[in-house]
Every structure is written in C-alpha cells, then in structure tokens.
Design an enzyme around this catalytic site. Structure first.
Site, PDB file in Angstrom:
ATOM      1  CB  THR A 186      -0.891   0.090   1.245  1.00 36.08           C
ATOM      2  OG1 THR A 186      -0.041   0.160   2.383  1.00 36.08           O
ATOM      3  CG2 THR A 186      -1.814  -1.083   1.362  1.00 36.08           C
ATOM      4  CD  GLU A 331      -5.205  -1.901   2.699  1.00 36.34           C
ATOM      5  OE1 GLU A 331      -5.687  -1.387   1.665  1.00 36.34           O
ATOM      6  OE2 GLU A 331      -4.457  -1.305   3.487  1.00 36.34           O
ATOM      7  CE  LYS A 439     -13.480  14.373  13.026  1.00 40.72           C
ATOM      8  NZ  LYS A 439     -12.161  13.822  12.809  1.00 40.72           N
ATOM      9  CD1 TRP A 444     -17.540  15.526  12.025  1.00 42.83           C
ATOM     10  CD2 TRP A 444     -17.597  13.598  10.897  1.00 42.83           C
ATOM     11  NE1 TRP A 444     -17.059  14.561  12.858  1.00 42.83           N
ATOM     12  CE2 TRP A 444     -17.081  13.350  12.195  1.00 42.83           C
ATOM     13  CE3 TRP A 444     -17.711  12.522  10.007  1.00 42.83           C
ATOM     14  CZ2 TRP A 444     -16.694  12.082  12.606  1.00 42.83           C
ATOM     15  CZ3 TRP A 444     -17.328  11.270  10.428  1.00 42.83           C
ATOM     16  CH2 TRP A 444     -16.815  11.049  11.714  1.00 42.83           C
TER      17      TRP A 444
HETATM   18  P1  AMP Z   1      -5.209   2.359  -2.366  1.00 38.72           P
HETATM   19  O1  AMP Z   1      -5.126   1.284  -1.369  1.00 38.72           O
HETATM   20  O2  AMP Z   1      -3.936   3.101  -2.555  1.00 38.72           O
HETATM   21  O3  AMP Z   1      -5.764   1.867  -3.655  1.00 38.72           O
HETATM   22  O4  AMP Z   1      -6.221   3.453  -1.807  1.00 38.72           O
HETATM   23  C1  AMP Z   1      -7.500   3.115  -1.333  1.00 38.72           C
HETATM   24  C2  AMP Z   1      -8.229   4.374  -0.951  1.00 38.72           C
HETATM   25  O5  AMP Z   1      -8.504   5.178  -2.097  1.00 38.72           O
HETATM   26  C3  AMP Z   1      -9.603   4.131  -0.363  1.00 38.72           C
HETATM   27  O6  AMP Z   1      -9.543   3.767   0.995  1.00 38.72           O
HETATM   28  C4  AMP Z   1     -10.280   5.472  -0.579  1.00 38.72           C
HETATM   29  O7  AMP Z   1      -9.912   6.417   0.402  1.00 38.72           O
HETATM   30  C5  AMP Z   1      -9.698   5.905  -1.908  1.00 38.72           C
HETATM   31  N1  AMP Z   1     -10.650   5.595  -2.977  1.00 38.72           N
HETATM   32  C6  AMP Z   1     -10.628   4.576  -3.842  1.00 38.72           C
HETATM   33  N2  AMP Z   1     -11.646   4.664  -4.719  1.00 38.72           N
HETATM   34  C7  AMP Z   1     -12.344   5.778  -4.395  1.00 38.72           C
HETATM   35  C8  AMP Z   1     -13.506   6.419  -4.913  1.00 38.72           C
HETATM   36  N3  AMP Z   1     -14.158   5.954  -5.978  1.00 38.72           N
HETATM   37  N4  AMP Z   1     -13.931   7.552  -4.297  1.00 38.72           N
HETATM   38  C9  AMP Z   1     -13.288   8.054  -3.224  1.00 38.72           C
HETATM   39  N5  AMP Z   1     -12.184   7.498  -2.708  1.00 38.72           N
HETATM   40  C10 AMP Z   1     -11.713   6.377  -3.272  1.00 38.72           C
END
Ligand code: AMP
Length: 545
Positions: A186, A331, A439, A444
C-alpha cells in the site's frame, strides 16, 4: 452416496489455459516503451508465460519466492503475471513512482529474488541494486539487441533471451487455491508501506466478480484499455478478468497523456477503459481542446479517488460514455463496489440518475460493507448518516504480509479508514478519508463535496479541500485550486459559485491558488504534503474572531 461436486482449485494458471483454448487469436495490443505498437494474442501469451515459468525453474527459483516487476502495462508484464504466479511463485509488483528509499525497503521486506524491469526504469534499478542483496537475477523486459551494455547490473539478461528456447507448454502445479499468487504494497502516507498478499482463490473470485454485468460488464466482445497500472493492485484485476472473459486487451505502456491515450483508443477501437480520475482529466482536456469525439468508447470505470461529478457529466452528456464509479483499496484486491443503476432507476430523470451515479456504487457479491459509529455500532443505511466504513469478503485482506502488528480486523471486518454513507438500495458514498474530514463546530464537512463543487467550475483544473485551524470552530475548510491554463478566476468568484450548492457553514472560508497539487504514486492528491506546504497559511476569518 453423497452427491458432491468435484474439487477444482481456483488457480491463476487455469485462467490462462482457458484463454489459450477459448480465445487463442483474440488480440493483446501494447504500446511499448519504445513507442511502437506490439500485437500478440492469448495463445502467444500462454506460450510465452510457459517459457517464463521454465526460465524461473532453470534458475531454481523455489515455489513461494517473490519475483518482482518494475514495469508499465504491456504484454511481457502480462506474461509474467501468469508465468510467475502460475508456476507457484509470488509476483511482487512494485510501484515505480515510490520514493527510491521506500522501494528498497519494500524489496528487502519482500526478499525479492528476481527483478524484471522495463528499460525506462534502468536508473532506478541501478540505484536499487546495491541496497537489495536478496535479488539474485535481473531481467530487462526488452529484445536481446536492446540490452544495455555496461549497465553495471550483474548478469543482466534480456527477457527475450531468458525465455527463448524453453517449451511453450508447462505442467502447471495443482496448488492449493489458497496459495499466495501476488503481492502489492500500500502507498500509505505514514509509516512504512504495508504488504497485501493475494491468493489464487481470491484473484480468480475477484476476476469473476468484476466481470459481472453490474460490475465492469466484461466479455469477449469488449476491447478494454487498462490504463490503471499493473504495478498497483494488479490493475484492478483486469489481467485476470481478461483471460477469464477473453476481451481484447489494450495496454498503454508509459504514454498516459491525453493525446496518446485518445489516439490509442481510436486506433484500437476501445469500448471500455479503466483508470483514475487524474488520467481521465488529461484525456478529457485533450478531447475538449481539440474538438474531438469518442467513436467507439462506451464506458469507463473510474476509481482510486472520487470521480468528480463534473467529469461524470461531461463523459455522459457530451460524449455518451457511461461512467461506472467504483471504490476499492489495495486491501480489497481492490474492487468493493461499482455503480450501475437498477431497473427501478431507469425511469428517473437525468438529474436524479446523476445524483445516484456519482456515488461509489453497490457492493459486488463476495464483499460485505457496513458503516459504524465510534463505538462500532452499525449506523442506518439512509444515505445520509456518515460512519466508518468496514469491509469483509472473499478478497479482503486478513492481515498484512510479514507484519509485527496484530491483525487490523475488528470482529472480522477490515476498517477501511474511509467515511461513508450507505443508502437503502445499498449504494455506498464515500464522504472522506477519516483523516481528511473537516470538523467544524462539532459538525463534519466532507472535503470531497467541497472539491467536487470546485471541479464543476469551468476555470478549475484541480481542487483539494483541507481543514485549517480556527479559534472558534476548531477547523474551517479552505479550497486549494489549480486553474486551467489561460483561465482567470478570483477568490470571490469561486466562493460565489458555492452559494446554493451546499449549506452556508460548509462553504470554504478561502481559496488558495497554487501551480500544482502534489500527487502520490497512484494519482491521489497528497493532502498531508499540501498541509505541509500551507503550514504558515492564516485564515482571514480566524483573524477577525
Ligand atoms: P489504495 O489502497 O492506494 O488503492 O487506496 C485506497 C483508498 O482510495 C480508499 O480507501 C479510498 O480512500 C480511496 N478511494 C478509492 N476509490 C475511491 C472512490 N471511488 N472515491 C473516493 N475514494 C476512493
């Protein structure tokens, strides 16, 4: 006698062998790092994946060892997806946009034994080499005559030399389907990266799920452009879903600018494309500025960060392209939800459909989603109440790879770190990352909402909303904006644009214009870096309290 089904392990290699027989001559098209277009098909990919598996055997790379890739989307990378995992090794895809120190940390943590890389990453590999003693073999993903001389990398071999002469069939091991198949770290903003280890079973099930009509809607009539990188979360599972469904697969290589992506789409008659909003922003910018249209593109899957509603509207209304907004995480393999409408929504007017489509969509079967309050209690699915998003399922991680920390699961659920609402029809809407929520006075404010409105302004190219300290309200939102080239925009104009679009107290207190907003390795805005840049910023409203 009990009537029972056969045990048929869900293996990555079975996807490939299926494609070899069912879709042998279906094209696999790649724009290479060299710039030319390369044409292959599933039968050639299967042959060469088998050769790569034999080549690993010849080096005595044990089952379970990590074989790393540092590569763009292309046919050789695709072959390694199958040759490495199919033969029982673990494919570790490395994100080349990570900081070199982080990259070295990841390779050491994974104890990679082989590194296969595109020549454009040669300088990175040269810098990495002395820092990762576990790597015994280096493979340059190029023709034999392109192998650099005096690269300084010991025993460097070209991919073509490496696989040449090996048999084009392979007795794939009948592994336990829970065996590890691939590994991705990640791109967290704090601390060391964390590894997520996918299994054959999770990868195959995920591929089946994303292919479903209400997910990505994949099939043998589609021509799919995988813009989403193979170096991050397995390109959203598309390389597996490709062999599963037999779509024509188009790889863009390193050329992700609007012009290159558009030209590839038109030349190869792409019908579906998957990518993050920043890439589509560049594509739409090019198409709009040149007065072009999409002749074959029918749908896009957009995810990785929130798809701005203005982008969805432009795709749909100006170009007739259906946007499927999707949510997921490293994940979660990554797909958790995808947005498609239900039959009962077909009669809604365009505005109401748009309001629904901008959500991140419904959970696909195999993944459960829930929202909870600070005490872990479930919150109503009313589309209004935001809560911490939990997720569990057949392709959701249980524990980080080689982690000293306890499993992050809470009663079997993985806490996503996102804040979201869920409505009565099961549609998820991400309101924020929990650490980005603003906040203000105990209420929020969703930074995504603030950004989406700014992005709908014709002069705005990119917008990030962050909270800044305020003596009375604790925090107030400001919006940081990059203007479109040649466009004029004043603070007062943009603030006026918010009127009537959100409650007064949610409207940002100020606008800060910048030349660029820092983006992370996967195209997400890096708000922590932005907060650093703006650490001396003073809110005008705070000074009048
Ligand atoms: P990653 O593990 O780097 O792919 O990042 C995952 C994170 O990307 C998620 O927990 C979200 O915060 C963000 N994310 C992924 N898809 C979306 C989406 N369609 N809209 C908003 N946030 C997203």
């Amino acid at each position: 006698m009990l009537g029972l089904m056969q045990h048929y392990p869900l293996l990555v290699s079975s996807l490939l062998e299926f494609a070899r027989t069912q879709h042998r001559d279906t094209p696999i098209i790649s724009r290479r790092v060299e710039g030319d277009i390369h044409r292959s098909d599933y039968s050639q990919v299967a042959n060469r994946a088998c050769q790569a598996a034999h080549a690993l055997d010849a080096w005595n790379i044990p089952a379970g060892s990590r074989v790393a890739t540092l590569a763009w989307n292309g046919y050789r990378h695709f072959e390694l997806y199958y040759g490495v995992s199919g033969s029982g090794r673990v494919l570790h895809t490395i994100n080349p946009r990570l900081h070199p120190e982080q990259m070295a940390w990841i390779c050491n943590h994974a104890e990679d034994e082989v590194l296969c890389f595109d020549l454009s990453f040669l300088p990175l590999v040269q810098a990495l080499q002395s820092k990762v003693p576990s790597i015994r073999h280096y493979v340059a993903l190029c023709d034999a005559d392109k192998l650099p001389v005096d690269s300084g990398i010991p025993n460097l071999v070209s991919y073509e030399q490496w696989i040449a002469g090996h048999p084009t069939v392979y007795a794939w091991p009948q592994l336990d389907e829970n065996t590890a198949s691939s590994l991705c770290y990640t791109s967290g903003t704090t601390g060391n990266p964390k590894g997520v280890l996918y299994s054959h079973r999770s990868s195959v099930l995920h591929a089946m799920a994303i292919a479903m009509p209400d997910a990505m809607g994949l099939g043998a009539q589609q021509v799919v452009l995988a813009v989403v990188p193979m170096f991050h979360v397995n390109a959203w599972g598309l390389p597996y879903a490709a062999a599963l469904t037999g779509f024509t697969l188009v790889f863009p290589g390193a050329a992700l600018d609007g012009k290159s992506v558009y030209e590839l789409m038109e030349a190869e008659q792409v019908t579906m494309a998957a990518g993050v909003p920043t890439v589509w922003q560049m594509l739409l910018g090019y198409v709009q500025s040149q007065g072009l249209r999409f002749n074959t593109l029918r749908s896009t899957v957009v995810g990785g960060s929130a798809c701005p509603p203005a982008m969805l509207r432009t795709f749909a209304q100006d170009y007739g392209v259906d946007v499927r907004h999707a949510w997921g995480m490293t994940e979660t393999s990554p797909v958790g939800t995808v947005n498609t409408l239900k039959r009962k929504h077909m009669g809604l007017d365009v505005q109401a459909q748009h309001a629904l489509r901008i959500k991140q969509g419904r959970g696909v079967f195999g993944v459960d989603i829930e929202i909870v309050d600070g005490h872990g209690q479930p919150l109503p699915h009313d589309g209004k109440t935001p809560g911490d998003l939990l997720v569990r399922g057949a392709w959701v991680m249980k524990d980080y790879y080689r982690s000293d920390n306890p499993s992050p699961l809470q009663d079997g659920w993985f806490p996503s770190g996102d804040v979201a609402t869920i409505d009565a029809d099961g549609y998820l809407q991400i309101t924020d990352r929990s650490k980005d929520v603003i906040k203000s006075g105990g209420e929020w404010i969703s930074s995504i909402d603030v950004e989406n409105i700014a992005m709908a302004h014709p002069a705005v190219a990119m917008a990030a909303c962050i909270g800044v300290p305020h003596p009375k309200w604790d925090e107030r939102p400001i919006v940081v904006v990059v203007k479109k080239p040649g466009m004029a925009l004043e603070t007062a104009d943009l603030l006026a644009f918010y009127q009537g679009k959100m409650s007064k107290w949610q409207i940002p207190d100020d606008v800060v214009f910048v030349d660029s907003i820092p983006l992370g390795g996967t195209g997400k805005m890096q708000k922590n870096k932005l907060r650093d840049v703006l650490k001396d910023y003073q809110l005008p409203s705070a000074q009048t309290v």
